[in-house]
Design an enzyme around this catalytic site. Structure first.
Site, PDB file in Angstrom:
ATOM      1  N   SER B 155       1.726   4.487  -7.358  1.00 51.82           N
ATOM      2  CA  SER B 155       3.082   4.832  -7.779  1.00 51.82           C
ATOM      3  C   SER B 155       3.366   6.301  -7.464  1.00 51.82           C
ATOM      4  CB  SER B 155       3.250   4.504  -9.270  1.00 51.82           C
ATOM      5  OG  SER B 155       4.604   4.472  -9.616  1.00 51.82           O
ATOM      6  N   ASP B 234       6.659  -6.545  -8.816  1.00 46.64           N
ATOM      7  CA  ASP B 234       6.741  -5.180  -9.340  1.00 46.64           C
ATOM      8  C   ASP B 234       8.204  -4.836  -9.616  1.00 46.64           C
ATOM      9  OD1 ASP B 234       6.964  -2.357  -9.514  1.00 46.64           O
ATOM     10  OD2 ASP B 234       5.122  -2.095  -8.351  1.00 46.64           O
ATOM     11  N   HIS B 269       3.254  -3.898 -11.528  1.00 45.98           N
ATOM     12  CA  HIS B 269       2.981  -2.469 -11.347  1.00 45.98           C
ATOM     13  C   HIS B 269       1.796  -1.989 -12.198  1.00 45.98           C
ATOM     14  CE1 HIS B 269       4.703   1.168  -9.505  1.00 45.98           C
ATOM     15  NE2 HIS B 269       4.468   1.833 -10.621  1.00 45.98           N
TER      16      HIS B 269
END
EC number: 3.1.2.12
Lengths: 291, 291
Positions: B155, B234, B269
């Site tokens: 991320s 995600d 995620h």
């Protein structure tokens, strides 16, 4: 009663389901996590997979080991489903239930309590051996084979895995444990828990929930299929809360086969210990679940 | 300045060290975790191991991925050291530093801030490319090979890994990223962070910290050695915070080799995404670190 699915998470080629249900045994909502391996995660397969149940240690929820134990890595490879139950009923606010971290909520020791105020709800032995598997095989019987189940666990959950295995011959194909409380009638954690749940005076009853005592009654003709790992850097081992040597001595005295106790150099009591050896414990279960 | 060792934990055949040091770059104490694989964990070996740096995402400390990403499983197998730095300086109590979860503390975006009140301390790019590796190779130079380093991240840390790699050709042998913020100048997270750290008006400066912009300047003769995984489940991908397609398009437009973008069906995620593919990302790094 059936499961409510709180979350569905892709993991290691399969799916983790965070489930909840109203338990008739504990009288409370109960959370449990289930891992469906690749063979059965997405579609209806003609062949079912076996199940490995993991019982957690003091203070844990089903999420701790799901996130940190990494059992799904090997469970994916061997196509074994995993079940992570909770460590006690929750939300009851019984007197004394939250006074200490090693007794009451998240510290059921997986027995059916006979003492007040716990007797009505703290019935984790019945929950784990009857209600929960019934529910799982009812909801996922097309994916999971009820005739092939093994059990494992850590610390208090290692005690739970060993005792439920020894008390229910034939119910599980194998057992393993990480740093189990292997002789609770002789350690402070076990003495406190058994006094509170089973009564301070009922020491004969305590022995029915003690792996070292129970193993003496195991049928000599049946191998134990039992693997135990303990870290030599585990402070609770050093403090004599675990006492795996007592279990080993009882196994030897009883002349039983199929017991392996390993001391892992330098490992502590944390989830890093489980994640380091979960591949091997799943492989141990797989050997008997596929047999 | 050298490291203080806060904890030493056996894991996956090697050792996790929880380290702390006073950073001259950020002016604060900084925590960092280091994994020494089996080849160098316990004794002085004649051969050194390479290093894979993992940069974490928003809100994380070094511990999150150490506990949940399971990179040490493959790092043990390949004998690669792992380094998990923190996501920002901490404990400064600067104005606005803790007002939101996606800016300020634990959200440095791995740049050297030019704007007040962050410019003095939020210098994570310098910290990660100079002070921290210098310290690591000074303290562990007998075990870790300074000439063989790769980088990865998740991320915001995926953004960090990609941009530090692209800005420092030759410093890292390869790069990979999980769900990276791949085009921050065009997503809400990046716009907020770059405005705060680099100035709302300085949009040319923003581009120097954007993987999609930076990749256009990469030397065509050098393969990218770049692996990117994104889960199709995600939510941040769906909300267009990640924009990996923009990075892919820029790579194609620039005619570069050695870029792999994979969409992983259903993955979200969370750390379950990392732990599901960390074996493969470590193997990707190993391929170039051993070359």
């Amino acid at each position: 009663m059936s499961f409510e699915t709180k979350a569905t998470i892709a993991a290691s080629g399969g799916t983790i389901l965070k489930l909840s249900h109203q338990s008739t045994t504990t009288g409370t909502p109960m959370n449990v996590n289930l891992y469906l391996p690749p063979a059965v995660a997405t579609s209806s397969s003609s062949s079912k997979v076996p199940l490995l149940i993991y019982l957690s240690g003091l203070t844990c929820t089903p999420d701790n080991c799901t996130e940190k134990g990494f059992f799904q890595h090997a469970a994916s490879k061997h196509n074994i489903a995993l079940l992570w139950p909770d460590t006690s009923p929750r939300g009851l606010n019984l007197p004394g239930e939250k006074d200490s971290w090693d007794f009451g909520e998240a510290a059921s020791f997986y027995v059916d309590a006979t003492q007040e105020p716990f007797a009505k709800n703290y019935r984790m032995e019945s929950y784990l051996t009857r209600e929960l598997p019934d529910l799982v095989f009812s909801a996922y019987g097309d994916k999971i084979d009820a005739s092939r189940v093994s059990i494992t666990g850590h610390s208090m959950g290692g005690h739970g895995a060993l005792t439920l295995y020894l008390k229910n011959p034939g119910a599980y194909k194998s057992v393993s444990a990480f740093a189990p409380i292997a002789n609770p009638v002789n350690c402070p954690w076990g003495e406190k828990a058994f006094a509170g749940y089973l009564g301070a005076e009922n020491k004969e009853e305590w022995k029915k929930h003690d792996a070292t005592e129970l193993v003496r009654g195991w049928d000599k003709k049946t191998p134990l299929n039992m693997l135990v790992d303990v870290g030599t850097g585990d402070n609770f081992y050093k403090q004599k809360q675990l006492l795996p040597e007592n279990l080993e001595a009882a196994v030897k005295e009883a002349g039983l086969d199929g017991f392996t106790l390993r001391f892992q150099e330098g490992y502590d009591h944390s989830y890093f210990f489980m994640s380091s050896f979960s591949d091997e414990h799943v492989a141990h279960a797989a050997k008997f679940l596929k047999a």
